[in-house]
Design a protein around this motif. Sequence first.
Motif, PDB file in Angstrom:
ATOM      1  N   THR A 395       0.847  -1.194   0.000  1.00 24.38           N
ATOM      2  CA  THR A 395       0.000   0.000   0.000  1.00 24.38           C
ATOM      3  C   THR A 395       0.884   1.247   0.000  1.00 24.38           C
ATOM      4  N   PRO A 396       0.715   2.161  -0.962  1.00 29.08           N
ATOM      5  CA  PRO A 396       1.511   3.397  -0.957  1.00 29.08           C
ATOM      6  C   PRO A 396       1.074   4.309   0.188  1.00 29.08           C
ATOM      7  N   GLU A 397       1.962   4.547   1.134  1.00 33.75           N
ATOM      8  CA  GLU A 397       1.593   5.388   2.269  1.00 33.75           C
ATOM      9  C   GLU A 397       2.797   6.144   2.808  1.00 33.75           C
ATOM     10  N   LEU A 398       2.508   7.286   3.393  1.00 30.72           N
ATOM     11  CA  LEU A 398       3.538   8.149   3.973  1.00 30.72           C
ATOM     12  C   LEU A 398       3.290   8.278   5.466  1.00 30.72           C
ATOM     13  N   ASP A 399       4.349   8.122   6.247  1.00 33.49           N
ATOM     14  CA  ASP A 399       4.265   8.382   7.682  1.00 33.49           C
ATOM     15  C   ASP A 399       4.754   9.817   7.882  1.00 33.49           C
ATOM     16  N   PHE A 400       3.838  10.693   8.277  1.00 36.97           N
ATOM     17  CA  PHE A 400       4.167  12.120   8.394  1.00 36.97           C
ATOM     18  C   PHE A 400       4.111  12.554   9.862  1.00 36.97           C
ATOM     19  N   GLN A 401       5.169  13.224  10.303  1.00 32.91           N
ATOM     20  CA  GLN A 401       5.260  13.650  11.703  1.00 32.91           C
ATOM     21  C   GLN A 401       5.658  15.118  11.793  1.00 32.91           C
ATOM     22  N   ILE A 402       5.244  15.755  12.896  1.00 33.47           N
ATOM     23  CA  ILE A 402       5.665  17.121  13.226  1.00 33.47           C
ATOM     24  C   ILE A 402       6.150  17.114  14.674  1.00 33.47           C
ATOM     25  N   TRP A 403       7.366  17.619  14.885  1.00 31.70           N
ATOM     26  CA  TRP A 403       7.923  17.683  16.237  1.00 31.70           C
ATOM     27  C   TRP A 403       8.229  19.139  16.595  1.00 31.70           C
ATOM     28  N   ARG A 404       8.007  19.459  17.867  1.00 31.88           N
ATOM     29  CA  ARG A 404       8.484  20.731  18.410  1.00 31.88           C
ATOM     30  C   ARG A 404       9.593  20.381  19.395  1.00 31.88           C
ATOM     31  N   ASN A 405      10.832  20.716  19.054  1.00 32.39           N
ATOM     32  CA  ASN A 405      12.002  20.229  19.794  1.00 32.39           C
ATOM     33  C   ASN A 405      11.966  18.707  19.794  1.00 32.39           C
ATOM     34  N   THR A 406      11.837  18.099  20.978  1.00 41.86           N
ATOM     35  CA  THR A 406      11.816  16.636  21.065  1.00 41.86           C
ATOM     36  C   THR A 406      10.421  16.114  21.391  1.00 41.86           C
ATOM     37  N   SER A 407       9.395  16.936  21.172  1.00 45.81           N
ATOM     38  CA  SER A 407       8.014  16.528  21.472  1.00 45.81           C
ATOM     39  C   SER A 407       7.207  16.375  20.186  1.00 45.81           C
ATOM     40  N   PRO A 408       6.727  15.152  19.890  1.00 47.05           N
ATOM     41  CA  PRO A 408       5.891  14.974  18.693  1.00 47.05           C
ATOM     42  C   PRO A 408       4.533  15.653  18.849  1.00 47.05           C
ATOM     43  N   GLN A 409       4.050  16.256  17.774  1.00 47.01           N
ATOM     44  CA  GLN A 409       2.763  16.956  17.748  1.00 47.01           C
ATOM     45  C   GLN A 409       1.772  16.161  16.886  1.00 47.01           C
ATOM     46  N   ASN A 410       0.492  16.443  17.078  1.00 42.67           N
ATOM     47  CA  ASN A 410      -0.524  15.808  16.241  1.00 42.67           C
ATOM     48  C   ASN A 410      -0.605  16.543  14.898  1.00 42.67           C
ATOM     49  N   PRO A 411      -0.163  15.922  13.806  1.00 41.22           N
ATOM     50  CA  PRO A 411      -0.165  16.619  12.506  1.00 41.22           C
ATOM     51  C   PRO A 411      -1.553  17.077  12.056  1.00 41.22           C
ATOM     52  N   GLU A 412      -2.612  16.370  12.490  1.00 44.46           N
ATOM     53  CA  GLU A 412      -3.966  16.738  12.069  1.00 44.46           C
ATOM     54  C   GLU A 412      -4.381  18.114  12.588  1.00 44.46           C
ATOM     55  N   ALA A 413      -3.708  18.579  13.634  1.00 44.28           N
ATOM     56  CA  ALA A 413      -3.986  19.918  14.170  1.00 44.28           C
ATOM     57  C   ALA A 413      -3.250  20.990  13.363  1.00 44.28           C
ATOM     58  N   TRP A 414      -2.310  20.573  12.509  1.00 47.16           N
ATOM     59  CA  TRP A 414      -1.479  21.525  11.776  1.00 47.16           C
ATOM     60  C   TRP A 414      -1.816  21.615  10.288  1.00 47.16           C
ATOM     61  N   ILE A 415      -2.151  20.460   9.669  1.00 41.54           N
ATOM     62  CA  ILE A 415      -2.442  20.510   8.238  1.00 41.54           C
ATOM     63  C   ILE A 415      -3.888  20.958   8.012  1.00 41.54           C
TER      64      ILE A 415
END
Length: 417
Positions: A395-415
């Motif tokens: 399945t073609p898929e991308l794992d997308f992440q957003i971090w602030r310093n060393t803390s991962p953020q929820n990407p759905e709140a950003w895109i």
Amino acid sequence: MKLYKLLLFLFLVTAGSAAFAQSSAQLKRKKEALQREIELLQKNLNKTASSKKLTLGEIRTLNAKISLMQNKIGVINSEIKNLDGQIHENTNTVHNLQGQLAQLKKEYAGMIRFAQRNRNAYDKMMFIFAAKDFNQAYKRIKYLQQFGQYRKKQADYIMGTEKNLNYKIVILDKSLKEKSNLLKEQENEKQKLGKNKSEQSVFLNQISKQEKQFSKDIAARKKQQAVIDRNIRDAIQREIALARKKAEEEERLAAAKAKAENKVAPVVKAKTSTSLLNATPEAAKLSSAFENNRGSLPWPVSQGSITEHFGRHKVGEANIDQNGVKIETSEGANVRAVFNGKVSTIRNSLGKYFVIIRHGEYFTIYQNLASVSVSVGETVSTKQSIGVVGTSDDTPELDFQIWRNTSPQNPEAWISK
């Protein structure tokens, strides 16, 4: 006053119709977008359906597809609710216009009868010359002139009201037909949803039969992901360490300069990760710009659907921690930078690439790339292609992440939604 009220009523009706049209158009665009996502997921499901072995990707895809179908039915329900409101409003408008038209015609008939009784020019002259004085005679002349003008206006208002009434009746008929079509579409979508839920039940039964193998696959996936997550965290820590080393060197040089000039060395404050990553005006400005675009960042692929969400969740009986979101897309899709920044890391991990782009104190991570088209240190712009998406479980898929310093953020709140 009656004419003023009529004009105000027509204005409010027109404004209401415009607002409905806008809302209806937004719902239609949302429904079309959901349908595109459903079709993309179905296309990927069709490719993997030939395999006898049930994969985690298939389960995620089917679950996401069912969720999208439920959302689409919700949008159709909103469309029907909007139409019901518009139908009710237009029905009231038609009744009001019919009442207004009847009243206008009644008043106009009265004026016609009056004009018939006083159509003789001699009678008009007698009406004027019977005035007590010149002022009264002048007023009577003006009255006759205004009466003629008013009668003409009344005729125009009657024609305009009839035209508007006919238009509203056409709109009402159109809305009723559109509602009928939406009800058919809703029933069709419910049948499709029922079919997919039956398929989901089959999958769940299959999971039960293959529980041992399925649990083994999930454990292997968690182990692989843990390696990649550790590499990502180490890469970010290395960026912070380099920023700290640079800051310490600048402090050392400042202290040496102060000593050479017999001045008191500047007081050094403890540096946080945020202050280190935002040490330069350019980095601080980039961080601020990234923050200001929260909720409106473009997607890292031009077309896709989120099949696995951020945080801890269950797949079967297994708990999975996800530092980002998995976005299923089309085969060979380009992966795009979601904001201006600098490529800080490119790493091949377990046969696939991940790319880290730094945006001040923020980092965006693009994982599961088959190939990369940028290099470390390169400055990239928003929506610039950085590589091609790879596949997981066919399945073609991308794992997308957003971090602030060393803390991962929820990407759905950003895109963007």
